[in-house]
Design a protein around this motif. Structure first.
Motif, PDB file in Angstrom:
ATOM      1  N   PHE A  29       1.999 -19.492 -22.113  1.00  0.00           N
ATOM      2  CA  PHE A  29       2.127 -18.071 -22.443  1.00  0.00           C
ATOM      3  C   PHE A  29       0.870 -17.309 -22.020  1.00  0.00           C
ATOM      4  O   PHE A  29       0.966 -16.203 -21.480  1.00  0.00           O
ATOM      5  N   ASP A  30      -0.298 -17.918 -22.235  1.00  0.00           N
ATOM      6  CA  ASP A  30      -1.550 -17.271 -21.814  1.00  0.00           C
ATOM      7  C   ASP A  30      -1.577 -17.087 -20.292  1.00  0.00           C
ATOM      8  O   ASP A  30      -2.030 -16.053 -19.798  1.00  0.00           O
ATOM      9  N   TRP A  67       0.356  -5.910 -27.807  1.00  0.00           N
ATOM     10  CA  TRP A  67       1.089  -6.054 -26.544  1.00  0.00           C
ATOM     11  C   TRP A  67       1.544  -7.497 -26.357  1.00  0.00           C
ATOM     12  O   TRP A  67       2.701  -7.764 -26.025  1.00  0.00           O
ATOM     13  N   LYS A  68       0.632  -8.455 -26.609  1.00  0.00           N
ATOM     14  CA  LYS A  68       0.981  -9.873 -26.486  1.00  0.00           C
ATOM     15  C   LYS A  68       2.068 -10.261 -27.485  1.00  0.00           C
ATOM     16  O   LYS A  68       2.994 -10.995 -27.155  1.00  0.00           O
ATOM     17  N   LYS A  69       1.932  -9.769 -28.730  1.00  0.00           N
ATOM     18  CA  LYS A  69       2.933 -10.087 -29.748  1.00  0.00           C
ATOM     19  C   LYS A  69       4.306  -9.533 -29.357  1.00  0.00           C
ATOM     20  O   LYS A  69       5.323 -10.188 -29.564  1.00  0.00           O
ATOM     21  N   GLU A 110      -4.226  -4.907 -27.068  1.00  0.00           N
ATOM     22  CA  GLU A 110      -3.800  -6.086 -26.318  1.00  0.00           C
ATOM     23  C   GLU A 110      -3.123  -7.094 -27.236  1.00  0.00           C
ATOM     24  O   GLU A 110      -2.148  -7.727 -26.858  1.00  0.00           O
ATOM     25  N   ARG A 111      -3.623  -7.234 -28.458  1.00  0.00           N
ATOM     26  CA  ARG A 111      -3.030  -8.152 -29.414  1.00  0.00           C
ATOM     27  C   ARG A 111      -1.581  -7.760 -29.716  1.00  0.00           C
ATOM     28  O   ARG A 111      -0.683  -8.603 -29.691  1.00  0.00           O
ATOM     29  N   LYS A 131      -0.816  -9.339 -15.964  1.00  0.00           N
ATOM     30  CA  LYS A 131      -1.948  -8.447 -15.701  1.00  0.00           C
ATOM     31  C   LYS A 131      -2.237  -8.354 -14.202  1.00  0.00           C
ATOM     32  O   LYS A 131      -2.518  -7.267 -13.689  1.00  0.00           O
ATOM     33  N   PHE A 175       5.717 -11.682 -26.549  1.00  0.00           N
ATOM     34  CA  PHE A 175       6.143 -12.965 -27.101  1.00  0.00           C
ATOM     35  C   PHE A 175       7.459 -12.821 -27.864  1.00  0.00           C
ATOM     36  O   PHE A 175       8.377 -13.633 -27.702  1.00  0.00           O
ATOM     37  N   ASN A 210       1.596 -22.327 -25.899  1.00  0.00           N
ATOM     38  CA  ASN A 210       0.540 -21.317 -25.903  1.00  0.00           C
ATOM     39  C   ASN A 210      -0.197 -21.218 -24.570  1.00  0.00           C
ATOM     40  O   ASN A 210      -0.478 -20.124 -24.097  1.00  0.00           O
ATOM     41  N   ILE A 245       0.629 -14.133 -19.467  1.00  0.00           N
ATOM     42  CA  ILE A 245      -0.060 -12.855 -19.717  1.00  0.00           C
ATOM     43  C   ILE A 245      -1.011 -12.530 -18.569  1.00  0.00           C
ATOM     44  O   ILE A 245      -1.042 -11.397 -18.066  1.00  0.00           O
ATOM     45  N   LYS A 246      -1.772 -13.539 -18.106  1.00  0.00           N
ATOM     46  CA  LYS A 246      -2.677 -13.326 -16.968  1.00  0.00           C
ATOM     47  C   LYS A 246      -1.880 -12.919 -15.727  1.00  0.00           C
ATOM     48  O   LYS A 246      -2.295 -12.038 -14.973  1.00  0.00           O
TER      49      LYS A 246
END
Length: 126
Positions: free
Chosen positions: A8-9, A29-31, A26-27, A16, A34, A5, A12-13
């Motif tokens: 993965f975070d 998009w992240k899913k 955003e939720r 961006k 992933f 996790n 994502i950063k």
């Protein structure tokens, strides 16, 4: 693909910062990212590989320094490759130390190992 996790975070950063942004949620998009990563989506995996190269290159450029007093090692008896030796003095570097023994031998040792030796010595004294 198994992804932690925290990593993965960071990914994502990194995306961006590279200019990718979610269009709606955003939720979601992240899913989606992933899921694509888990299912081997070609472009997502290319981005992941680029991120991992960038991430670990930065880690190598900024090594973690471990702070301890190298003088605490002086006089300590240790077993090196089955031979008992006593530490005479230590020259401490950022990530490695050169340990000089009373018998005239010396060796380079990672700071993390020497820190563990100190901790083990403290535990054995109790």
């Amino acid at each position: 693909m198994d992804v932690k996790n925290e990593l993965f975070d960071e990914f994502i950063k990194w995306l961006k910062l590279d200019g990718l942004t979610p269009k709606k949620s955003e939720r979601l998009w992240k899913k989606t990212i992933f899921s694509r990563l888990q299912n081997g989506h070609k472009r997502t995996l290319e981005n992941w590989d680029d991120f991992m190269n960038d991430h670990f290159t930065k880690q190598l450029q900024n090594p973690i320094t471990i702070d301890f007093d190298a003088n605490c090692l002086i006089g300590l008896g240790v077993s090196v490759q089955g031979v008992h030796r006593t530490i005479d003095y230590v020259v401490k570097g950022e990530t490695m130390c050169r340990v000089f023994f009373e018998d005239g031998k010396n060796m380079d040792v990672q700071n993390t190992i020497l820190l563990q030796v100190l901790k083990d010595h403290e535990v054995s004294k109790r």
